[in-house]
Design a protein around this motif. Structure first.
Motif, PDB file in Angstrom:
ATOM      1  N   THR A 463       0.849  -1.192   0.000  1.00 25.87           N
ATOM      2  CA  THR A 463       0.000   0.000   0.000  1.00 25.87           C
ATOM      3  C   THR A 463       0.880   1.236   0.000  1.00 25.87           C
ATOM      4  OG1 THR A 463      -1.645  -1.222   1.294  1.00 25.87           O
ATOM      5  CG2 THR A 463      -1.896   1.173   1.174  1.00 25.87           C
ATOM      6  N   VAL A 469      -3.685   0.139  -2.896  1.00 25.07           N
ATOM      7  CA  VAL A 469      -3.206  -1.229  -2.712  1.00 25.07           C
ATOM      8  C   VAL A 469      -2.789  -1.747  -4.085  1.00 25.07           C
ATOM      9  CG1 VAL A 469      -3.784  -3.543  -1.915  1.00 25.07           C
ATOM     10  CG2 VAL A 469      -4.765  -1.548  -0.768  1.00 25.07           C
ATOM     11  N   GLU A 510      -8.073 -11.885   0.228  1.00 24.82           N
ATOM     12  CA  GLU A 510      -9.519 -11.667   0.240  1.00 24.82           C
ATOM     13  C   GLU A 510     -10.055 -11.545   1.664  1.00 24.82           C
ATOM     14  OE1 GLU A 510     -10.773 -14.993  -2.062  1.00 24.82           O
ATOM     15  OE2 GLU A 510     -10.506 -13.974  -3.995  1.00 24.82           O
ATOM     16  N   ALA A 513      -8.829  -8.086   2.887  1.00 24.37           N
ATOM     17  CA  ALA A 513      -9.563  -6.978   2.272  1.00 24.37           C
ATOM     18  C   ALA A 513     -10.957  -6.831   2.865  1.00 24.37           C
ATOM     19  CB  ALA A 513      -9.650  -7.180   0.762  1.00 24.37           C
ATOM     20  N   PHE A 519      -8.547  -1.265   2.941  1.00 23.80           N
ATOM     21  CA  PHE A 519      -8.346  -2.089   1.746  1.00 23.80           C
ATOM     22  C   PHE A 519      -9.658  -2.391   1.021  1.00 23.80           C
ATOM     23  CE2 PHE A 519      -4.462  -4.189   3.982  1.00 23.80           C
ATOM     24  CZ  PHE A 519      -3.779  -2.987   3.891  1.00 23.80           C
ATOM     25  N   LYS A 520     -10.744  -1.810   1.488  1.00 22.87           N
ATOM     26  CA  LYS A 520     -12.048  -2.090   0.885  1.00 22.87           C
ATOM     27  C   LYS A 520     -12.030  -1.706  -0.595  1.00 22.87           C
ATOM     28  CE  LYS A 520     -17.009  -1.267   1.423  1.00 22.87           C
ATOM     29  NZ  LYS A 520     -18.061  -0.519   2.170  1.00 22.87           N
ATOM     30  N   ALA A 522     -10.226  -3.091  -2.855  1.00 19.94           N
ATOM     31  CA  ALA A 522      -8.990  -3.526  -3.512  1.00 19.94           C
ATOM     32  C   ALA A 522      -9.202  -4.887  -4.151  1.00 19.94           C
ATOM     33  CB  ALA A 522      -7.842  -3.582  -2.504  1.00 19.94           C
ATOM     34  N   GLU A 523      -8.550  -5.107  -5.274  1.00 19.66           N
ATOM     35  CA  GLU A 523      -8.706  -6.360  -6.008  1.00 19.66           C
ATOM     36  C   GLU A 523      -7.359  -7.047  -6.166  1.00 19.66           C
ATOM     37  OE1 GLU A 523     -10.609  -5.541  -9.701  1.00 19.66           O
ATOM     38  OE2 GLU A 523     -12.529  -4.979  -8.789  1.00 19.66           O
ATOM     39  N   TRP A 524      -7.396  -8.367  -6.130  1.00 22.73           N
ATOM     40  CA  TRP A 524      -6.189  -9.163  -6.314  1.00 22.73           C
ATOM     41  C   TRP A 524      -5.724  -9.121  -7.767  1.00 22.73           C
ATOM     42  CZ3 TRP A 524      -2.522 -11.108  -3.423  1.00 22.73           C
ATOM     43  CH2 TRP A 524      -1.721 -12.150  -3.888  1.00 22.73           C
TER      44      TRP A 524
END
Length: 540
Positions: A463, A469, A510, A513, A519-520, A522-524
């Motif tokens: 981050t 992120v 996951e 997050a 981290f809301k 955020a995607e892998w």
């Protein structure tokens, strides 16, 4: 119109224009140039001096096109798309002009391809094969210029190869904010250089190598190392500071050979600092390639058993009151989350510290370089805040070591630069377990040192200072017996009888997050395979 009637709202402003390029209609935002409009529909107009991150010079005349009602050919990089404009790119007149300009550029260009570092990713090479590919008609001697000019600490100039596109000058002026390069002389004797006695030494100088469309400017660090097409490219994030510039790792044979910037309009645009480019050197220095006990080589089974034995004795004697944990501002969110879960949620420890390199205010600027040399301080702080505990800093850790409130430490990372007194105190603890990818700092005096993967060898996230992120992808397998740090933490936890059962970094991410508010959203993201540069196109 009566007082009670309301006037219809005005139509929204038109922010796009529609034009026709080679018979295809294309709609683009206002202000887009014709060259970019053509690229948006898959029509590639050749160019040398144009770069989307720099001002427009229109000096190479390589991107000429026909515009209806314009009597002369127009440089597409400098021509703004207008509503109703009709552009011809592949007509005979435009095609011939671009071919002639390419031939003109090659008149005095040396045939250095077999020894040139840019071979394989050279824009001139690429355009010659795509748009000309004809034998040279030059039957007179070429103009000769200086071949090996030391421009500064990182850059070598070959003036004969320079095609006078001025990209490098604009990088210094517009990115670094320092006018260090200029052209001198006229005509075919025009040369790039610095003022007498001056050097190209700004903190962003190596971006000139990236933008150079030929092999005129080369990096001393990579010069004559290997052919570009032998390298593989993997997207990642620079770990040199809190900015988190997006980069490509260029690697081969499980070794990184250079870092180059990767475009991200919200973080670093097309650029990165010189200091960040050299962070790959540490990936091969002082590596901890296998577990150690009291400084001697060990196996994973013996090392984990020894670490668990020491920690379990202290955890059962007083409930872990004297056991501390150090998270790392240079490790991924996943590594820190796994250790945080073990320390705070499972073991209920109170002594949790943040290991971080000290700020360096002198390196900060208003461009990309940040005073915080830690890539993930914001991520660790967000994890701690979500779990509801505060992180002690290095001063608090040294104080805890001094007053004897700590009997054991589990440390993630090697970046803690403790004083000699604190280091001696740490060495005298009942248990010192360090998870590190370098044999430095506390890892050199640990009872048990457990090797983990470096930032180039892990799939994870960090981050940056903006709270973004960002995903890192593993370029190759960890060195020696090393494992991802989150997996080392899981193995250590299980050896201690704790229920920590992560098996996949994506699943760990996951869960994290969903629990960490920062981290809301955020995607892998998708996996990114390493691509050999011979198949990845030109970087020019």
């Amino acid at each position: 119109m009566s007082d009670t009637e309301t006037q219809a709202p005005a139509p929204p402003p038109v922010d796009t224009v529609t034009l026709t390029i080679d018979g295809q209609e294309v709609t683009v935002p206002k202000g887009t140039n014709v060259l970019e409009a053509a690229r948006s529909i898959g029509i590639d107009i050749s160019a040398f001096c144009y770069h989307p991150g720099l001002s427009i010079a229109a000096c190479c005349r390589q991107c000429l096109v026909s515009v209806e009602k314009a009597p002369k050919l127009q440089p597409s990089c400098q021509t703004t798309a207008a509503d109703g404009m009709v552009v011809s790119v592949s007509d005979d007149r435009s095609t011939l002009a671009r071919k002639q300009m390419l031939e003109f550029t090659l008149v005095n260009h040396p045939i250095d391809c077999p020894i040139c570092d840019k071979a394989g990713e050279c824009t001139l090479q690429k355009l010659y094969f795509e748009h000309d590919n004809a034998p040279s008609r030059v039957d007179v001697p070429k103009v000769h210029k200086p071949k090996v000019v030391d421009l500064g600490p990182h850059i070598v100039l070959d003036a004969e190869r320079c095609i006078l596109c001025t990209r490098c000058i604009r990088v210094c002026d517009e990115v670094a904010g320092e006018h260090q390069l200029e052209m001198s002389n006229r005509g075919d004797h025009e040369e790039l250089g610095t003022a007498p006695g001056a050097q190209l030494d700004n903190p962003y100088s190596l971006n000139t190598v990236d933008v150079c469309p030929v092999g005129a400017l080369t990096s001393k660090d990579f010069r004559f190392t290997m052919r570009a097409w032998e390298l593989y490219a993997t997207p990642s994030v620079c770990n040199g500071c809190a900015t988190g510039c997006n980069v490509e790792l260029h690697h081969r044979n499980e070794r990184v050979w250079r870092l180059v910037p990767r475009h991200n309009p919200e973080v670093n645009q097309y650029w990165m600092c010189d200091e960040g480019r050299f962070t790959y050197h540490e990936l091969r220095q002082d590596r901890l390639a296998g577990p150690t006990q009291d400084g001697l080589p060990s196996s994973w089974e013996r090392a984990l058993k020894a670490a668990a034995g020491k920690l379990e004795a202290l955890l059962s004697d007083g409930g872990g009151a004297g056991v501390g944990v150090v998270l790392s501002a240079r490790h991924t969110n996943e590594d820190n989350y796994a250790l945080s879960r073990l320390a705070h949620d499972i073991l209920g420890l109170d002594h949790i510290f943040l290991g971080a390199s000290a700020p360096a205010p002198e390196r900060a600027d208003n461009i990309l370089r940040d005073a915080d040399p830690n890539a993930n301080r914001a991520g660790v702080e967000a994890i701690a805040a979500a779990a509801g505990y505060s992180l002690g800093d290095q001063a608090a850790l040294e104080q805890a070591l001094e007053d004897g409130s700590l009997r054991a430490l589990v440390v993630l990372g090697h970046e803690l630069a403790l004083s000699d007194e604190a280091l001696a105190k740490a060495k005298a603890l009942d248990a010192l377990v360090v998870v590190s990818w370098r044999e430095q700092g506390l890892a050199t005096v640990a009872d048990v040192a457990l090797p983990c993967a470096s930032w180039a060898e892990v799939n994870g996230t960090v981050t940056n200072r903006q709270g973004k992120v960002q995903r890192m992808h593993a370029a190759y397998a960890p060195l020696g017996q090393a494992l991802p740090a989150w997996e080392v933490v899981v193995r250590l936890a299980q050896a201690c009888g704790a229920a920590l059962n992560y098996t996949d970094p994506k699943k760990l991410f996951e869960e994290m997050a969903g629990k960490v508010a920062a981290f809301k959203g955020a995607e892998w993201g998708k996996p990114a395979r390493s691509i050999q540069l011979r198949f990845a196109g030109s970087r020019g």
